[in-house]
Design a protein around this motif. Structure first.
Motif, mmCIF file in Angstrom:
data_model
loop_
_atom_site.group_PDB
_atom_site.id
_atom_site.type_symbol
_atom_site.label_atom_id
_atom_site.label_comp_id
_atom_site.label_asym_id
_atom_site.label_seq_id
_atom_site.Cartn_x
_atom_site.Cartn_y
_atom_site.Cartn_z
ATOM 1 N N GLY A 1 29.388 26.276 73.715
ATOM 2 C CA GLY A 1 29.093 25.751 75.047
ATOM 3 C C GLY A 1 30.229 25.849 76.062
ATOM 4 N N PHE A 2 31.399 26.304 75.621
ATOM 5 C CA PHE A 2 32.532 26.480 76.534
ATOM 6 C C PHE A 2 33.016 27.911 76.464
ATOM 7 N N GLY A 3 33.308 28.516 77.594
ATOM 8 C CA GLY A 3 33.933 29.831 77.568
ATOM 9 C C GLY A 3 33.077 30.916 78.192
ATOM 10 N N SER A 4 33.655 32.093 78.192
ATOM 11 C CA SER A 4 33.028 33.232 78.848
ATOM 12 C C SER A 4 33.017 34.371 77.844
ATOM 13 N N TYR A 5 31.836 34.920 77.567
ATOM 14 C CA TYR A 5 31.677 35.828 76.436
ATOM 15 C C TYR A 5 31.208 37.197 76.875
ATOM 16 N N LEU A 6 31.650 38.198 76.152
ATOM 17 C CA LEU A 6 31.282 39.574 76.476
ATOM 18 C C LEU A 6 30.568 40.207 75.282
ATOM 19 N N LEU A 7 29.410 40.782 75.569
ATOM 20 C CA LEU A 7 28.609 41.457 74.542
ATOM 21 C C LEU A 7 28.277 42.862 74.996
ATOM 22 N N TYR A 8 28.529 43.843 74.130
ATOM 23 C CA TYR A 8 27.940 45.165 74.334
ATOM 24 C C TYR A 8 26.981 45.427 73.197
ATOM 25 N N GLU A 9 25.752 45.794 73.508
ATOM 26 C CA GLU A 9 24.820 46.153 72.438
ATOM 27 C C GLU A 9 23.958 47.299 72.921
ATOM 28 N N SER A 10 23.678 48.226 72.003
ATOM 29 C CA SER A 10 22.851 49.352 72.410
ATOM 30 C C SER A 10 21.414 49.197 71.914
ATOM 31 N N GLY A 11 20.913 47.958 71.925
ATOM 32 C CA GLY A 11 19.491 47.793 71.688
ATOM 33 C C GLY A 11 19.114 46.969 70.483
ATOM 34 N N THR A 12 18.837 45.660 70.693
ATOM 35 C CA THR A 12 18.385 44.811 69.595
ATOM 36 C C THR A 12 17.164 44.013 70.012
ATOM 37 N N ASN A 13 16.346 44.573 70.921
ATOM 38 C CA ASN A 13 15.165 43.859 71.386
ATOM 39 C C ASN A 13 15.524 42.525 72.040
ATOM 40 N N GLY A 14 16.730 42.405 72.470
ATOM 41 C CA GLY A 14 17.176 41.154 73.095
ATOM 42 C C GLY A 14 17.672 40.114 72.107
ATOM 43 N N LEU A 15 17.638 40.444 70.820
ATOM 44 C CA LEU A 15 17.978 39.422 69.823
ATOM 45 C C LEU A 15 19.435 38.964 69.918
ATOM 46 N N LEU A 16 20.334 39.912 70.087
ATOM 47 C CA LEU A 16 21.750 39.548 70.095
ATOM 48 C C LEU A 16 22.113 38.726 71.342
ATOM 49 N N PRO A 17 21.751 39.170 72.562
ATOM 50 C CA PRO A 17 22.037 38.302 73.711
ATOM 51 C C PRO A 17 21.301 36.964 73.609
ATOM 52 N N ALA A 18 20.095 36.964 73.065
ATOM 53 C CA ALA A 18 19.359 35.702 72.934
ATOM 54 C C ALA A 18 20.077 34.752 71.987
ATOM 55 N N ALA A 19 20.574 35.288 70.869
ATOM 56 C CA ALA A 19 21.266 34.439 69.900
ATOM 57 C C ALA A 19 22.543 33.879 70.521
ATOM 58 N N MET A 20 23.246 34.701 71.294
ATOM 59 C CA MET A 20 24.487 34.208 71.901
ATOM 60 C C MET A 20 24.186 33.189 72.993
ATOM 61 N N LEU A 21 23.173 33.467 73.802
ATOM 62 C CA LEU A 21 22.839 32.528 74.875
ATOM 63 C C LEU A 21 22.312 31.215 74.293
ATOM 64 N N ASN A 22 21.607 31.322 73.172
ATOM 65 C CA ASN A 22 21.136 30.144 72.460
ATOM 66 C C ASN A 22 22.314 29.283 72.012
ATOM 67 N N SER A 23 23.375 29.916 71.549
ATOM 68 C CA SER A 23 24.558 29.174 71.103
ATOM 69 C C SER A 23 25.372 28.652 72.285
ATOM 70 N N ILE A 24 25.240 29.294 73.425
ATOM 71 C CA ILE A 24 25.901 28.822 74.632
ATOM 72 C C ILE A 24 25.246 27.535 75.114
ATOM 73 N N GLY A 25 23.934 27.473 74.983
ATOM 74 C CA GLY A 25 23.214 26.220 75.212
ATOM 75 C C GLY A 25 22.820 25.953 76.652
ATOM 76 N N ALA A 26 21.915 24.991 76.794
ATOM 77 C CA ALA A 26 21.482 24.527 78.114
ATOM 78 C C ALA A 26 22.494 23.517 78.642
ATOM 79 N N ASP A 27 22.618 23.453 79.944
ATOM 80 C CA ASP A 27 23.487 22.466 80.594
ATOM 81 C C ASP A 27 24.934 22.534 80.113
ATOM 82 N N THR A 28 25.407 23.745 79.899
ATOM 83 C CA THR A 28 26.829 23.906 79.568
ATOM 84 C C THR A 28 27.445 24.811 80.636
#
Lengths: 316, 444, 316, 444
Positions: free
Chosen positions: D203-230
């Protein structure tokens, strides 16, 4: 007769492996004619995806040769237990080479050994025992299913192994191995749903000078009960293991390598003009010899439990 | 198989203490074996049956740099003494969990000096363990699991029985791999067992092995599978000065079986094979220093066994032959032993083999190229390497030539289990490397 | 305070990872002085195989910097749960990153989640839970060992995590989680010798809208009993697994390649003459980038059993 | 977390039937889902709570080439119907082993036509199973194990309940990997979970992801861990035309959280970052066809998702924005949405990131070289690849530069277990590839 020893030419009656590809091997009997369902004697033709083989044509051919099919070709190989486990008619679940190799090693089977096996099943392991103990040893193999015992006996005979094996139809959990085998075995192997019931019989069958024991069980509870029984009877060196073989998939892969350095500099007008036509971002393919696992691996075959009966344990 | 042989002078023996096993030569009545700080005098083993258990009896104790070095005699054991430590102590009361145990290092009331004194005084290790248990403040409040761990730790230190066993491929494969896996090229038990399977080695046929050093384990395993009183033969090629034969000698096989293993230097036998009498003529014609010796000396860099070990592992009848040879070599015209072996091997090479096994520290590719033509069609080829990258290259080469089919590269997971009431689980550590096998069948 | 969020400079009181090598990492507290065993306040000096570090000197330094030791150098890194599991003072057996990662994933822990954990142990897993659920969630962690609970509570506070966790000293198998937690948890994690005894309490602690459950057990019998209890109480999606991480050892190896072709031709007199001096058999070394497993791998850590409590299961 | 939301139009839903799960968009009241030969009308799901179970009721049945294609309505289920098939049938008598069973294919007295007829007639699948059991000659003589296998086989075919669940990272990771592992670059659940751990995303920090195609799973998993209201943010770089976002959309995260994931084209954002206004000036000055589009079209070759899927996965508010954009683009001076996103990303790139995650189909080396300077010191780097050879090279490069320390290359074994009374064992099949992770920490 092609299981007795290495041979050079295909003789009539041999089992021959028709090798089409890694995933397509067939055990065929080298006989010119067969009897069809109507009871008629007809020419023995074997059908493959690459066309048919007139089986008569391979008799006399050297093992390892290429043979022509009507729409392609194949190789004829002399069978051995490894190829046989991959091509045999399954009458039961069978055990495969990685487990079998460990069983032979741990049971210390070598020419001259006397081995007791139950159940015979499809005879996959029996063929290995026979290769390892012939020509001076003997396999006593038991199955509670009469038809299976009969089939196995006939098969061993046709494979040239009949002289080294006795096949019994018998429920060993309840009746034990026959009393002639008391104190006769160097090694006992069990592949039974309730191995613990047969452990006391294995104990009796092993030589007074001691011997080795193995039980193969898919479920851990069978191993647990088996070990409890082994411990009670004074077996030692008890150990359980799994052997899982993994194949490597080896191939040359072309993988993209992209360049991002060019983005640091502004494009010259020239390049921009070109780009409007069909220039791509710089990208090249590089070749790699890679290996990976197949998508699905064997995750479990069975638990192998080994034990030693020490010498001079009183048997009654 | 069946009757239990007695331990004899000159035998290799397996000494087992708890789960620890060691291969040892019982070379003379004065021989001693070393287990950690304990030295065991072996003479009382003579003529006792294999499988017997002996008690280690302290004879004298010398102060060493790292604690006492103890000399023991061995005394054949009674049945009573064989009962397990657990039966004797009959421990039963266990705590339900470890909640009340604080691990402050003060749980054991006995000081290490006390323990060491006890060790000197008591002649039964079970007594020591009993005392340790009595003096442990935490023992009876520990769970059964911790009790077992505790006992195991103590047992290991104080248990004083050894069993003498006859070496077998199974026991030696364990010992070698555990003591120094590199000395057997990292060939693990599962891999060894599969080499035997895939090579189809048995009581019929003629087999070819190249190995660059496994302490004799690989030729011993193959010769063991060839069996006594059979027709099969093994040509064992090695790059070294003298073949590594320890495991072969330890098996104490009948002479007729031993003689069906023909150990030859790779370079020397290939020259013999390709050039036959020509090579010989030349070597006769030039210096008395034979090419085999040259080849052997250079190739022996590959050979891990120290010189001392090597002299140790030369079998008695070889020594005799060596003597004969040196006599013969005065009489310049008679062939040397290695020349005779080369000729025997070359004859078998001309007749071709029923399978090829290779376990090379070198890149297998060139060696395979030299040996593959010596294998009949429809016969197995099995190549072991610890380095999968080398096998991948070899795989691709074989695939391209089309001379070998049904190609597979495999490795194994070997997982051992602890199966105990309520405490069943895979072992916490497992061996990481099985090595890799490349297998296939030759084509015509 | 160095566990709350990413930070740039080392402040007094931070836990700092002194990184010497892959196998040598140490968690040290960035305070200029410590109190020794005699009760005296002395300068805080940390000893390493590469000499000593005056800890005061790292305060104010940027994380990731190289710092000089009296006989070498090291790097200072900001700790996170991964590094903490490798350097923490072991008060119990701990769970490591591969298992923990699966636990967090399967328990669907994310910011805002309410998680119940028993036992706290050395706090290895707790640190992961806290990273995943802060700043909006809460961890309730239980241990039956009072000293351990106290130590953990103090540790969380010093790590800047005190606001997100409640540490309880309580025997949950017998007493359950406190009644204030009834229906409060999104997820429950058990690492107990008899997890089946705590399953009914986990059932009560989970929200009426459902939630996820995990039990970690070294032995299969614990998992078996736990699953029997879970099934009885109406949990579903029950599954058990092991996660085993393998490291690759990567190195460039020089491997011998030998030539045997020359043996086919007789040596010329010239070559023979040379050989008598010191010619060797042709052999060259070739470099390979190779990978292999380490000699010893983790063969087992524990069985992870996961289950779902479906929504709207009546709780009494 | 806590209250159970209701199913709404526009939601992605997980349909579960027995152990089979599927991700489906509930786009309109007319939407249907296909499970094998069964078509399910979804309209009755509207406003029902997630987690509900529905019965599939046959509405019509059309003869298809491979058996009947059936249309079903869904009917919310009663508690009674939820009881397990085993409870209903209450099977108890088991044979001790399979000795009397000969597998001649005649064990089942019912013909397949009969079964199919029953299938049409009965409205409760448990009845069908009951009939099958009654008519099986061998069922009661089989062991419990075979009975279970038998029931499972039958259940699978005839069980007719579906449960509707809310998509989560856990459920989607399973679905994607099972249905087509390549679409998520073969990232298995254990590996995904470790990417989240090793990247320290929270929930704290600024993250960088490069992915060449995971149906959105990888950004979704990271954003899920980043959380709401953070406060945390994610810059998600991709090589494609449009970012793959299915998993992200399926999570139905709050808008404020969605907006903290900035998806940008790798080439385009790097040009923005390196050249800033210069790049923009140029692009304004030249053709209206933007470089991003050029880059995107070429790079989209990497992109596995089909065009159809892509149009499917554009979220409603994006569509609205697109509309705004096209309005704006008439008004030539206002920046396009992708330009704004590039600017937001470039600002974060200038401030540097708290970790870097890469999952590249391409060789990771050059991409890493471009992105590594954007990471602060003492921060994690996590690189995923299915091809270990590429990671080995990258490992060696990093080791040489010394910019990243504590380097490890790891992979996993994931072993699932069947734990049933007297039938406990590891599952017979296991997934062979976890992929490989290269991890380390940046240094100053």
């Amino acid at each position: 007769m092609s299981f007795l020893k290495p041979k050079t030419y295909i003789e009539q009656g041999d089992i021959v492996i028709l090798y089409l590809s890694v995933n397509s091997m067939h055990a065929i009997e080298a006989v010119p004619t067969i009897v069809n369902k109507k009871g008629e004697t007809i020419s023995h033709i074997f059908q493959t995806p690459y066309g048919s083989l007139k089986v008569e044509s391979i008799i006399g051919v050297e093992y390892g040769s290429r043979v022509e099919l009507s729409k392609g070709w194949a190789h004829v190989l002399q069978p051995n237990p490894e190829m046989w486990t991959q091509t045999l008619p399954h009458r039961t679940q069978i055990i495969y080479t990685p487990d079998i190799s460990m069983i032979l090693h741990q049971l210390e089977v070598r020419p001259g050994a006397v081995v007791v096996e139950s159940g015979t099943g499809s005879g996959s392991l029996s063929h290995y025992f026979l290769r390892a103990l012939k020509p001076t040893g003997r396999l006593h193999t038991f199955d509670f299913h009469e038809a299976r015992a009969d089939q196995a006996r006939e098969e061993f005979r046709r494979h040239g192994l009949g002289d080294f094996v006795t096949v019994y139809h018998r429920d060993v959990c309840n009746l034990g191995f026959s009393s002639e085998l008391d104190g006769a075995a160097d090694a006992v192997f069990l592949d039974l749903p309730a191995p613990d019931l047969a452990v006391p019989h294995a104990f009796k069958a092993l030589k007074l000078s001691g011997g080795r024991f193995c039980s193969f069980s898919p479920c851990i509870e069978q191993s647990q009960r088996c070990i409890a029984q082994l411990t009670k009877l004074g077996f030692n060196e008890i150990c359980s293991m799994e052997v899982l073989q993994q194949e490597s998939v080896i191939k040359t892969r072309s993988l993209p390598v992209i360049d991002l350095e060019f983005l640091k500099a502004p494009k010259s007008a020239e390049i921009i003009a070109n780009e409007d036509n069909k220039t791509k971002e710089p990208k090249e393919l590089k070749k790699y010899l890679t290996s990976s696992n197949p998508q699905v691996l064997p995750g479990h075959t069975g638990f192998l439990t080994f034990a030693t009966l020490p010498p001079n344990i009183p048997k009654s | 198989m069946g009757s239990i042989p007695n331990i004899q002078l000159g035998d290799y023996i397996v000494i087992q203490r708890q789960k620890y096993t060691k291969l040892q030569k019982f070379g003379s009545l004065d021989a001693t074996a070393t287990l950690g700080k304990e030295h065991l005098e072996l003479k009382s083993l003579l003529d006792q049956p294999y499988g017997s258990t002996f008690k280690m009896c302290v004879k004298e104790s010398k102060a060493g740099k790292r604690g006492a070095q103890r000399q023991h005699t061995l005394e054949l054991c009674s049945e009573n003494e064989l009962r397990s430590i657990r039966d004797i102590l009959n421990i039963s009361s266990s705590g339900a969990d470890n909640r009340d145990i604080s691990d402050n290092g003060e749980a054991q009331a006995l000081k290490s000096e006390d323990i060491e004194q006890m060790r000197e005084a008591c002649n039964e290790s079970s007594k020591i363990i009993e005392k340790l248990v009595e003096n442990s403040k935490t023992f009876h409040t520990r769970t059964e699991y911790s009790q077992d761990k505790y006992l195991l730790k103590k047992e290991k230190k104080y248990f004083e029985f050894v069993q003498i066993r006859q070496p077998s491929i199974r026991l030696m494969a364990d010992i070698f791999h555990r003591q120094d896996a590199e000395k057997v090229m990292g060939i693990r038990v599962d891999t060894l067992s599969q080499i035997i399977s895939y090579s189809s080695v048995s009581g019929f046929g003629s087999y070819l092995l190249y190995e660059s050093g496994t302490n004799g384990l690989l030729p011993a395993a193959m010769l063991n599978s060839i069996g006594a009183d059979t027709q099969a033969t093994l040509v064992h090629m090695h790059p070294g000065n003298v073949p590594q034969k320890q495991a072969l000698l330890a098996l104490k096989l009948p002479l007729e079986q031993q003689q069906r293993c023909i150990s030859v230097n790779l370079y020397s036998v290939l020259r013999e094979f390709y050039q036959g009498d020509k090579a010989e003529t030349r070597s006769d014609a030039t210096t008395a220093q034979t090419e085999a010796e040259t080849a052997a000396v250079t190739a022996s860099e590959e050979n891990d066994a120290s010189t001392e070990e090597q002299s140790d592992i030369i079998e008695p009848n070889t020594k005799k032959l060596k003597l004969d040879e040196s006599l013969n070599s005065n009489n310049k015209s008679a062939p040397l032993r290695w020349q005779l072996e080369n000729k025997r091997a070359a004859a078998l090479m001309n007749a071709k083999f029923d399978s090829l096994v290779m376990a090379a520290k070198e890149h297998p590719s060139n060696i395979l190229q030299a040996l593959l033509p010596l294998v009949k069609p429809s016969r197995p080829v099995v190549i072991f390497s610890t380095c999968k990258e080398l096998l991948h290259e070899t795989y691709m080469e074989l695939k391209t030539t089309g001379k070998v089919t049904n190609l597979h590269v495999t490795s194994n997971w070997l997982r051992t289990y602890q199966i105990l009431p309520n405490r069943t689980h895979p072992e916490v550590n497992m061996s990481g490397n099985s090595g890799y096998l490349l297998t296939g069948y030759t084509l015509k």
